[in-house]
Design a protein around this motif. Structure first.
Motif, short mmCIF file in Angstrom:
data_model
loop_
_atom_site.label_atom_id
_atom_site.label_comp_id
_atom_site.label_asym_id
_atom_site.label_seq_id
_atom_site.Cartn_x
_atom_site.Cartn_y
_atom_site.Cartn_z
N THR A 108 13.36 7.71 -14.66
CA THR A 108 12.06 7.92 -14.07
C THR A 108 11.67 9.38 -14.26
O THR A 108 12.37 10.28 -13.79
N LEU A 109 10.59 9.61 -14.98
CA LEU A 109 10.17 10.99 -15.22
C LEU A 109 9.58 11.58 -13.96
O LEU A 109 8.74 10.97 -13.30
N GLU A 110 10.04 12.77 -13.62
CA GLU A 110 9.59 13.43 -12.40
C GLU A 110 8.73 14.64 -12.75
O GLU A 110 8.90 15.27 -13.79
N SER A 111 7.82 14.95 -11.85
CA SER A 111 6.95 16.11 -12.05
C SER A 111 7.77 17.39 -12.13
O SER A 111 8.76 17.56 -11.43
N ARG A 112 7.32 18.30 -13.01
CA ARG A 112 7.95 19.60 -13.12
C ARG A 112 6.86 20.66 -13.02
O ARG A 112 6.12 20.90 -13.95
N ARG A 113 6.75 21.28 -11.85
CA ARG A 113 5.68 22.25 -11.63
C ARG A 113 5.76 23.42 -12.61
O ARG A 113 4.75 23.86 -13.14
N GLU A 114 6.98 23.89 -12.87
CA GLU A 114 7.09 25.06 -13.75
C GLU A 114 6.69 24.74 -15.19
O GLU A 114 6.42 25.63 -15.98
N LEU A 115 6.65 23.44 -15.54
CA LEU A 115 6.20 23.05 -16.87
C LEU A 115 4.78 22.50 -16.85
O LEU A 115 4.29 22.00 -17.86
N ASN A 116 4.14 22.59 -15.69
CA ASN A 116 2.79 22.05 -15.55
C ASN A 116 2.76 20.58 -15.99
O ASN A 116 1.84 20.14 -16.68
N HIS A 117 3.81 19.87 -15.63
CA HIS A 117 3.96 18.48 -16.06
C HIS A 117 3.92 17.59 -14.83
O HIS A 117 4.88 17.50 -14.09
N PHE A 118 2.78 16.97 -14.61
CA PHE A 118 2.61 16.17 -13.40
C PHE A 118 2.47 14.69 -13.76
O PHE A 118 1.73 14.33 -14.67
N VAL A 119 3.20 13.87 -13.06
CA VAL A 119 3.23 12.44 -13.33
C VAL A 119 2.64 11.69 -12.15
O VAL A 119 3.03 11.91 -11.00
N LYS A 120 1.68 10.84 -12.42
CA LYS A 120 1.10 10.00 -11.38
C LYS A 120 1.70 8.61 -11.48
O LYS A 120 1.57 7.95 -12.51
N GLY A 121 2.35 8.19 -10.42
CA GLY A 121 2.99 6.89 -10.45
C GLY A 121 4.33 6.99 -11.16
O GLY A 121 4.79 8.06 -11.54
N GLU A 122 4.98 5.86 -11.32
CA GLU A 122 6.32 5.82 -11.89
C GLU A 122 6.24 5.59 -13.39
O GLU A 122 5.70 4.60 -13.86
N TRP A 174 14.83 21.40 -28.86
CA TRP A 174 13.83 20.55 -29.50
C TRP A 174 12.72 20.15 -28.56
O TRP A 174 12.83 20.28 -27.33
N ILE A 175 11.64 19.68 -29.14
CA ILE A 175 10.50 19.12 -28.42
C ILE A 175 10.23 17.74 -29.04
O ILE A 175 10.09 17.63 -30.25
N ILE A 176 10.19 16.70 -28.21
CA ILE A 176 9.87 15.38 -28.72
C ILE A 176 8.37 15.16 -28.56
O ILE A 176 7.85 15.14 -27.44
N ILE A 177 7.69 15.01 -29.69
CA ILE A 177 6.23 14.91 -29.67
C ILE A 177 5.77 13.54 -29.17
O ILE A 177 4.88 13.44 -28.33
N ASN A 178 6.34 12.48 -29.71
CA ASN A 178 5.93 11.14 -29.29
C ASN A 178 6.71 10.74 -28.05
O ASN A 178 7.63 9.94 -28.10
N THR A 179 6.36 11.34 -26.93
CA THR A 179 7.06 11.06 -25.67
C THR A 179 7.16 9.56 -25.46
O THR A 179 6.15 8.86 -25.40
N PRO A 180 8.39 9.03 -25.40
CA PRO A 180 8.59 7.58 -25.47
C PRO A 180 8.35 6.83 -24.15
O PRO A 180 9.25 6.19 -23.61
N TYR A 181 7.13 6.92 -23.63
CA TYR A 181 6.81 6.22 -22.38
C TYR A 181 6.64 4.72 -22.59
O TYR A 181 6.97 3.92 -21.73
N HIS A 182 6.07 4.34 -23.73
CA HIS A 182 5.64 2.95 -23.93
C HIS A 182 6.62 2.22 -24.84
O HIS A 182 6.75 2.53 -26.02
#
Length: 269
Positions: free
Chosen positions: A86-100, A115-123
């Protein structure tokens, strides 16, 4: 349950079971050399990492011969056998998740100093896709566009899923990560300011310029599906091979199954 299959050698089976991961290979290291030509920009092939499977239910003599040698194995798992985080919000990365939001990787494995994964594998339906086969696959590659500010516009999920129809016998199903090298300075700047622009700029430079990637493979963690793996023993496996496979499945899975190949006794060693 419908399974997909991966043909490989016994050593790779041992690595998968012991480490509980699937190793993704760079696209430019795969056996179809044309694939590099079919990426929107050729140098992107070093940023695309693929795990290849087959949706064929019946065994394939060609797949045995090409990828496992008749003394290897065929691994059967359900589609999307990966761990779930479950991806959680990270304030220091300005990464906010609404819902699960469920991902096969935790956020620390999507953005980090390496590394940075561009196609974040949510779906799931986009992360795992059936390969499309065409007589002229190059005609089905959508060009990269640029917006009025010079930004790159393209669909990440178009990449590495088109192949020549000469490969159609494989009925391939792929999982794909688009991974660009990172560095500590880029991540620190994002954490310090909360502004993701350094990440965007860093990624843009890699996509626009032919920068070499030091990343040669990527391991993605598997979930409980691995405990129910089905392993088909290659048709020319020896008694020693069979004992090794049985020991691996018994030690590293709870409900793993083993079966002999339908081709046992019908192919030459």
């Amino acid at each position: 349950m419908e399974l997909i299959h991966h043909y490989t050698d016994i050593q790779s089976l041992a690595c998968i079971l012991k480490n509980r991961t699937l190793r993704f290979t760079r696209l430019d290291k795969l056996d179809d050399a044309q694939e590099v030509e079919l990426v929107s920009r050729k140098h992107w092939s070093q940023y695309l990492f693929v795990s290849s499977w087959s949706t064929l239910t019946d065994e394939s003599q060609a797949m045995w011969q090409s990828y496992a040698g008749y003394n290897g194995v065929r691994i059967g798992l359900p589609k999307h056998p990966f761990a779930e985080f479950t991806l959680e919000s990270r304030r220091e990365l300005n990464h906010f998740v609404k819902g699960e939001i469920i991902s096969p990787l935790p956020i620390e494995q999507i953005y980090n100093e390496k590394w940075i994964i561009i196609n974040t594998p949510y779906h799931k339906d986009l992360f795992g896709q059936a390969v499309k086969y065409y007589k002229k696959p190059d005609e089905h590659i959508r060009p990269v566009m640029q917006d009025e500010k010079g930004g790159i516009l393209f669909n990440y999920y178009d990449l590495a899923v088109n192949k020549s129809s000469t490969w159609k016998h494989q009925e391939e199903f792929r999982y794909i990560y688009f991974i660009v090298p990172s560095n500590p300075n880029v991540l620190d700047a994002w954490k310090r300011t909360g502004n993701p622009f350094p990440i965007y700029q860093h990624t843009y430079e890699h996509l626009q310029k032919k920068k070499n990637s030091p990343i040669t493979y990527f391991d993605s963690p598997l979930g409980d599906a691995l405990n129910h793996v089905e392993v088909t023993i290659g048709p020319t496996c020896t008694g020693e091979d069979v004992a090794k496979i049985e020991e691996l499945v018994s030690r590293y899975t709870t409900h793993g199954k083993i079966q002999r190949s339908d081709l046992t006794g019908y192919v030459k060693e």
